[in-house]
Motif scaffolding. Structure first.
Motif, PDB file in Angstrom:
ATOM      1  N   ASP A  89      -6.822  55.986  18.658  1.00 37.90           N
ATOM      2  CA  ASP A  89      -8.257  55.896  18.450  1.00 37.90           C
ATOM      3  C   ASP A  89      -8.888  54.759  19.252  1.00 37.90           C
ATOM      4  O   ASP A  89     -10.070  54.791  19.571  1.00 37.90           O
ATOM      5  CB  ASP A  89      -8.530  55.684  16.945  1.00 37.90           C
ATOM      6  CG  ASP A  89      -9.947  56.092  16.579  1.00 37.90           C
ATOM      7  OD1 ASP A  89     -10.289  57.251  16.846  1.00 37.90           O
ATOM      8  OD2 ASP A  89     -10.685  55.243  16.073  1.00 37.90           O
ATOM      9  N   VAL A 100     -11.871  57.107  34.900  1.00 39.11           N
ATOM     10  CA  VAL A 100     -13.240  57.472  35.265  1.00 39.11           C
ATOM     11  C   VAL A 100     -13.893  56.414  36.162  1.00 39.11           C
ATOM     12  O   VAL A 100     -14.504  56.735  37.179  1.00 39.11           O
ATOM     13  CB  VAL A 100     -14.092  57.671  33.989  1.00 39.11           C
ATOM     14  CG1 VAL A 100     -15.562  57.860  34.353  1.00 39.11           C
ATOM     15  CG2 VAL A 100     -13.589  58.870  33.203  1.00 39.11           C
TER      16      VAL A 100
ATOM     17  N   ALA B  64      -8.029  60.959  28.689  1.00 40.96           N
ATOM     18  CA  ALA B  64      -9.025  61.547  27.785  1.00 40.96           C
ATOM     19  C   ALA B  64      -8.350  62.224  26.596  1.00 40.96           C
ATOM     20  O   ALA B  64      -8.823  62.136  25.462  1.00 40.96           O
ATOM     21  CB  ALA B  64      -9.889  62.548  28.551  1.00 40.96           C
ATOM     22  N   PHE B  66      -5.461  61.363  25.349  1.00 41.66           N
ATOM     23  CA  PHE B  66      -4.989  60.243  24.530  1.00 41.66           C
ATOM     24  C   PHE B  66      -6.136  59.719  23.665  1.00 41.66           C
ATOM     25  O   PHE B  66      -5.985  59.487  22.461  1.00 41.66           O
ATOM     26  CB  PHE B  66      -4.464  59.147  25.459  1.00 41.66           C
ATOM     27  CG  PHE B  66      -3.651  58.058  24.804  1.00 41.66           C
ATOM     28  CD1 PHE B  66      -3.450  58.005  23.425  1.00 41.66           C
ATOM     29  CD2 PHE B  66      -3.057  57.067  25.596  1.00 41.66           C
ATOM     30  CE1 PHE B  66      -2.689  56.986  22.850  1.00 41.66           C
ATOM     31  CE2 PHE B  66      -2.301  56.058  25.027  1.00 41.66           C
ATOM     32  CZ  PHE B  66      -2.124  56.014  23.659  1.00 41.66           C
ATOM     33  N   ALA B  67      -7.287  59.551  24.281  1.00 43.78           N
ATOM     34  CA  ALA B  67      -8.413  58.948  23.569  1.00 43.78           C
ATOM     35  C   ALA B  67      -9.030  59.902  22.555  1.00 43.78           C
ATOM     36  O   ALA B  67      -9.360  59.500  21.444  1.00 43.78           O
ATOM     37  CB  ALA B  67      -9.473  58.498  24.577  1.00 43.78           C
ATOM     38  N   ALA B 294      -7.806  64.661  16.049  1.00 42.78           N
ATOM     39  CA  ALA B 294      -8.820  63.941  16.820  1.00 42.78           C
ATOM     40  C   ALA B 294      -8.930  62.469  16.448  1.00 42.78           C
ATOM     41  O   ALA B 294      -8.509  62.041  15.371  1.00 42.78           O
ATOM     42  CB  ALA B 294     -10.173  64.608  16.620  1.00 42.78           C
ATOM     43  N   SER B 295      -9.530  61.719  17.336  1.00 45.37           N
ATOM     44  CA  SER B 295      -9.914  60.351  17.041  1.00 45.37           C
ATOM     45  C   SER B 295     -11.151  60.354  16.150  1.00 45.37           C
ATOM     46  O   SER B 295     -11.750  61.399  15.887  1.00 45.37           O
ATOM     47  CB  SER B 295     -10.208  59.617  18.351  1.00 45.37           C
ATOM     48  OG  SER B 295      -9.005  59.291  18.987  1.00 45.37           O
ATOM     49  N   SER B 296     -11.541  59.128  15.754  1.00 47.59           N
ATOM     50  CA  SER B 296     -12.696  58.998  14.865  1.00 47.59           C
ATOM     51  C   SER B 296     -13.977  59.389  15.590  1.00 47.59           C
ATOM     52  O   SER B 296     -14.028  59.449  16.825  1.00 47.59           O
ATOM     53  CB  SER B 296     -12.806  57.554  14.399  1.00 47.59           C
ATOM     54  OG  SER B 296     -13.093  56.724  15.517  1.00 47.59           O
ATOM     55  N   LEU B 298     -16.593  57.654  15.944  1.00 47.07           N
ATOM     56  CA  LEU B 298     -17.082  56.546  16.782  1.00 47.07           C
ATOM     57  C   LEU B 298     -16.400  56.573  18.151  1.00 47.07           C
ATOM     58  O   LEU B 298     -17.049  56.387  19.185  1.00 47.07           O
ATOM     59  CB  LEU B 298     -16.831  55.206  16.072  1.00 47.07           C
ATOM     60  CG  LEU B 298     -17.265  53.970  16.866  1.00 47.07           C
ATOM     61  CD1 LEU B 298     -18.753  54.023  17.177  1.00 47.07           C
ATOM     62  CD2 LEU B 298     -16.926  52.690  16.096  1.00 47.07           C
ATOM     63  N   THR B 299     -15.086  56.808  18.144  1.00 43.20           N
ATOM     64  CA  THR B 299     -14.377  56.851  19.422  1.00 43.20           C
ATOM     65  C   THR B 299     -14.838  58.025  20.267  1.00 43.20           C
ATOM     66  O   THR B 299     -15.084  57.889  21.468  1.00 43.20           O
ATOM     67  CB  THR B 299     -12.859  56.917  19.181  1.00 43.20           C
ATOM     68  OG1 THR B 299     -12.443  55.703  18.556  1.00 43.20           O
ATOM     69  CG2 THR B 299     -12.092  57.085  20.477  1.00 43.20           C
ATOM     70  N   THR B 302     -18.184  57.110  21.682  1.00 43.41           N
ATOM     71  CA  THR B 302     -18.076  56.118  22.747  1.00 43.41           C
ATOM     72  C   THR B 302     -17.557  56.756  24.032  1.00 43.41           C
ATOM     73  O   THR B 302     -18.059  56.510  25.124  1.00 43.41           O
ATOM     74  CB  THR B 302     -17.097  54.997  22.310  1.00 43.41           C
ATOM     75  OG1 THR B 302     -17.460  54.561  21.010  1.00 43.41           O
ATOM     76  CG2 THR B 302     -17.123  53.847  23.287  1.00 43.41           C
ATOM     77  N   MET B 303     -16.526  57.591  23.859  1.00 39.95           N
ATOM     78  CA  MET B 303     -15.941  58.258  25.018  1.00 39.95           C
ATOM     79  C   MET B 303     -16.948  59.176  25.701  1.00 39.95           C
ATOM     80  O   MET B 303     -16.940  59.333  26.917  1.00 39.95           O
ATOM     81  CB  MET B 303     -14.738  59.089  24.565  1.00 39.95           C
ATOM     82  CG  MET B 303     -13.550  58.272  24.166  1.00 39.95           C
ATOM     83  SD  MET B 303     -12.766  57.641  25.627  1.00 39.95           S
ATOM     84  CE  MET B 303     -12.438  59.190  26.446  1.00 39.95           C
ATOM     85  N   ILE B 306     -19.054  57.076  27.856  1.00 43.15           N
ATOM     86  CA  ILE B 306     -18.304  56.707  29.062  1.00 43.15           C
ATOM     87  C   ILE B 306     -18.284  57.875  30.051  1.00 43.15           C
ATOM     88  O   ILE B 306     -18.534  57.710  31.245  1.00 43.15           O
ATOM     89  CB  ILE B 306     -16.866  56.284  28.686  1.00 43.15           C
ATOM     90  CG1 ILE B 306     -16.891  54.921  27.985  1.00 43.15           C
ATOM     91  CG2 ILE B 306     -15.958  56.239  29.905  1.00 43.15           C
ATOM     92  CD1 ILE B 306     -15.558  54.467  27.424  1.00 43.15           C
ATOM     93  N   ILE B 309     -21.745  58.467  31.672  1.00 45.02           N
ATOM     94  CA  ILE B 309     -22.101  57.490  32.704  1.00 45.02           C
ATOM     95  C   ILE B 309     -21.197  57.666  33.921  1.00 45.02           C
ATOM     96  O   ILE B 309     -21.649  57.673  35.059  1.00 45.02           O
ATOM     97  CB  ILE B 309     -21.940  56.041  32.175  1.00 45.02           C
ATOM     98  CG1 ILE B 309     -22.902  55.791  31.021  1.00 45.02           C
ATOM     99  CG2 ILE B 309     -22.191  55.027  33.294  1.00 45.02           C
ATOM    100  CD1 ILE B 309     -22.651  54.473  30.309  1.00 45.02           C
ATOM    101  N   GLY B 310     -19.911  57.830  33.669  1.00 47.88           N
ATOM    102  CA  GLY B 310     -18.927  57.773  34.752  1.00 47.88           C
ATOM    103  C   GLY B 310     -18.845  59.025  35.598  1.00 47.88           C
ATOM    104  O   GLY B 310     -18.799  58.946  36.830  1.00 47.88           O
TER     105      GLY B 310
END
Lengths: 435, 335
Positions: A89, A100, B64, B66-67, B294-296, B298-299, B302-303, B306, B309-310
């Motif tokens: 997480d 990225v 991605a 992983f996140a 899945a992640s939370s 919030l993550t 945030t991703m 990212i 923008i990226g």
């Protein structure tokens, strides 16, 4: 051997080997960007030839860094699946962000620069390499955000057996992140400076490519003296102080401090004997460690005796790695100070013993980098995530035979890669003739 | 649409981006040994400035995954352990041989590097396909999500067939790229290769689809619930046909756009059949789906920021780079 130990050895081998390459990418990349800037400003062809030569060596280094870097991206999943589940997480995001923001940037612009430079204007040459240098620095930033979070987790809560993000910026700016990032990037600059200085010195000794060698050496020495001094103060100093504050048992192991005490000494030389919990030999500056830790000579510094045995890192390895790294850092400062002095005396290009020393010193920053990495990572043991997840709970439940096979494979393949890297780098330097 | 679904699609986009882009340079590697020694420089130079950027799609995809879905990352990568290590070796050998070949002067050394480059490209392609085949056919997992089968269970006929499909698909993509970047006699040769690989791609896609229906008809559930989705495999076939027709008419740019779209549709066909799962377990209770893996929030959020923008930045300078290198590849432009 069991899967855990094999996975640890494999991670050490693959990360330690990979870490040979990125520091030069950052350091030399920055220096090449500076050279391209001078070419842009002066339109002097010699700068273009300098950039082309250094970029050739840069490219050899870069490809091995890339090839071994992919392994790192996947190895958390392959060998550390329970770690990945625990930290995913938080830990995954910086890795993705590294792809990225950093990897796309550096690889696209390096391809553009190396293959397309005849299609590029002077400005685009400079800009491309600036993006390569910037991208590789950003990559260091993101990977150190991830790594520093393992050292000093922040911005999270543990929920259902997993670390869950509660505040992204707190996790990013965790207590060790700024000092680790600056310390590592500066180490990369030192690596680049000694690499450039050493090879330029070789040309001067051989009486070859003199114009290129002189300008490169001058650049490397001026750059080197600045970055090597900054490494002592403030970056190295700050790193140690942060460790003292956040991971006191690590500092105690660095310094071989067995007993909690005020006016703790900073060792100049020592031989620890962890089995007897004492130093066999020690020469130290009284109070200096207290000063380092807290900027106060009377401060109490916690020793090994203040911590449960199960929470302590292996001392011998951390102790020697740390001290050897500091000694090498000191040597780099002296080396560049002498260089600046010789430059001032207009003897830099003719003092043979000094030039020979520079050539011989090329491996030293690499060794210092590896030692710094060992210090910080072995010093984090027995934790995978400091205070939260032990290494023994982090690995993948794989058949030990599978990990043994991959470990042997990596060792062999990396040995071959290292051979190719050395051969090509040395061959390129020895056969290079500026036209 | 919730964040988990968005991330299901974003991971899909990264996989598709990787397959299309690294697909053509892996494909060049796959057909590379058929080129005469003098032609190999052109083939290599055509991918030299871009292959590394293309491979970053894989690295970013891994990050991605992983996140966003750490359980999937942990299960898939540790489960496919030996296969993945082999893949990593293939990618290492490939990068080093293609990048460093021209640092050596002797023809025999170059030839050695040529062989390493080509074989490692083929190994990587086939392994990707076999991995997809195994994800589609389902993995033997325990409660913790650890794979409990063996390496040889991964080499089942169905998965190997998907590996062969990947081989023809990306080799075809490689020949279309070469068709775009070459001229003269070499280009005529490439045109003939393209037809052969296209045939394999076309036939294997049909066989794999049919076999999926016979062996794993659970993967058709989404399609039968929403029959409109059958448009995707039909589009796959149409793009394939469009691509080979454009090759026949000597319109390489249209051909590569069509073949890239066909790859996107092949992957989408398979990927959507999984939804909302990402890993199907032999015991359905252990399936990893976009919620339990899945992640939370919030993550994921945030991703997403990212990525938003990226990725536009990445697209801008990637397009810039391809534009700089547009047109036919020149023999003297390489490392």
């Amino acid at each position: 051997m069991d899967a855990e130990l094999l996975s640890r050895i494999q991670f050490g081998v693959t990360a330690g080997f990979h870490f040979i390459y990125p520091p030069l990418t950052i350091g030399l990349g920055t220096l090449i960007a500076i050279i391209e800037y001078m070419y842009l400003k002066t339109n002097d062809e010699i700068y273009r030839k300098m950039a082309d030569f250094w970029a050739k060596l840069f490219a050899i280094n870069f490809v091995i860094g890339v090839a071994t870097g992919i392994v790192m991206e996947f190895e958390f999943g392959t060998n550390w699946s329970n770690y990945s589940r625990f930290v995913g997480d938080i830990f995954g995001a910086p890795l993705a962000a590294e792809g990225v923001f950093a990897f796309f940037l550096e690889s696209t612009f390096l391809g553009l620069y190396l293959v397309g430079k005849n299609r590029l204007s002077r400005f685009m040459r400079f800009f491309s390499f600036l993006m390569v240098a910037f991208g590789s620095t950003l990559s260091a930033l993101w990977i150190l955000i991830a790594n520093s979070w393992q050292q000093t987790p922040a911005g999270y809560k543990v929920e259902g057996g997993r670390a869950v993000l509660t505040n992204f910026w707190e996790a990013v700016f965790n207590p060790t992140m700024p000092s680790m990032f600056l310390h590592t990037v500066d180490a990369s600059y030192i690596t680049g400076a000694i690499f450039m200085a050493g090879i330029s010195a070789y040309f001067l000794i051989k009486g070859k490519n003199l114009e290129l060698a002189k300008r490169s050496l001058k650049l490397a020495v001026i750059f080197g003296v600045i970055v090597s001094i900054l490494q002592l103060f403030p970056f190295g100093d700050e790193s140690a102080r942060v460790v003292a504050k956040t991971q006191p048992e690590k500092l105690a192991s660095f310094e071989g401090l067995f007993k909690t005490q005020s006016k703790a000494p900073l060792l100049v030389f020592g031989i620890p004997d962890p089995s007897q919990n004492k130093m066999l030999v020690e020469i130290g500056i009284p109070g200096a460690l207290s000063f380092l830790a807290d900027h106060n000579v009377n401060a109490v510094v916690k020793g090994i005796d203040a911590f449960p045995k199960d929470d302590l890192p292996p001392m011998t390895l951390t102790f020697y790695s740390f001290h050897l790294m500091v000694a090498l850092g000191t040597l780099f400062i002296l080396t560049f100070l002498v260089g600046v002095f010789l430059l001032y005396k207009k003897k830099l290009f003719t003092t043979k013993p000094y030039l020979s020393a520079l050539w011989a010193f090329i491996p030293l920053p690499y060794i210092a980098n590896e030692l710094g990495w060992i210090t910080t990572e072995v010093g984090r043991q027995p934790w995978a995530v400091y205070g939260l997840l032990r290494t023994k709970d982090a690995f993948s439940p794989l058949p030990a035979g599978d990990v043994a096979v991959s470990l042997i494979g990596f060792t062999l393949v990396y040995a071959v890669l290292f051979g190719i890297f050395l051969y090509l780098t040395i061959h390129t330097v020895k056969t290079f003739k500026m036209d | 649409m919730d964040l988990n679904i968005i991330w299901f699609f974003l991971v899909g986009i990264l996989i598709i981006g990787y397959a299309i882009l690294d697909g053509f340079d892996l494909g060049v590697g796959s057909v590379y040994l058929f080129a005469k020694f003098q032609e190999r420089d052109i083939a290599l130079n055509s991918i030299a400035p871009v292959w590394d950027g293309n491979e970053v799609w894989l690295i970013t995809g891994g990050g991605a995954l992983f996140a966003a879905f750490p359980m999937v990352y942990a299960t898939a990568f540790s489960g496919f352990y030996l296969a993945l290590i082999l893949l990593l070796f293939a990618l290492i050998f490939r990068a080093v041989s293609l990048e460093l070949r021209n640092h050596f002067q002797k023809e025999s050394t170059k030839t050695l590097f040529d062989w390493i480059f080509s074989i490692s490209s083929i190994v990587a392609i086939v392994l990707f396909g076999v991995a997809v085949g195994n994800v589609l056919s389902g993995l033997d997992l325990n409660k913790n999500g650890d794979y409990i089968g063996t390496f040889f269970d991964l080499l089942n006929p169905y998965s190997i067939l998907v590996g062969v499909l990947a081989f023809f698909m990306l080799s075809y993509q490689g020949t279309v790229w070469l068709f775009l970047k070459t001229e003269g006699e070499f280009q005529q040769k490439v045109k003939n290769w393209a037809k052969v690989y296209w045939s394999g791609y076309f036939i294997l896609f049909l066989i794999c689809t049919l076999l999926t229906y016979v062996l794993h008809n659970n993967l058709f559930t989404n399609y039968l619930t929403h029959p409109i989705m059958f448009a995707i495999p039909i589009l796959t076939l149409l793009f394939m046909l469009a691509s080979i027709i454009r090759i026949q008419r000597n319109q390489p740019l249209c051909a590569i756009i069509a073949s890239s779209l066909s790859i996107a549709m092949v992957i989408l066909t398979a990927y959507l059949s999984l939804f909302p799962n990402l890993i199907i377990a032999k015991n359905p209770a252990y399936n990893l789906n976009i919620y339990n893996a899945a992640s939370s929030q919030l993550t994921l959020q945030t991703m997403l920021i990212i990525a938003l923008i990226g990725m536009p930045l990445v697209l801008i300078y990637t397009i810039y780079s391809y534009r700089i290198f547009h047109g036919k590849t020149k023999i003297e432009e390489g490392y």
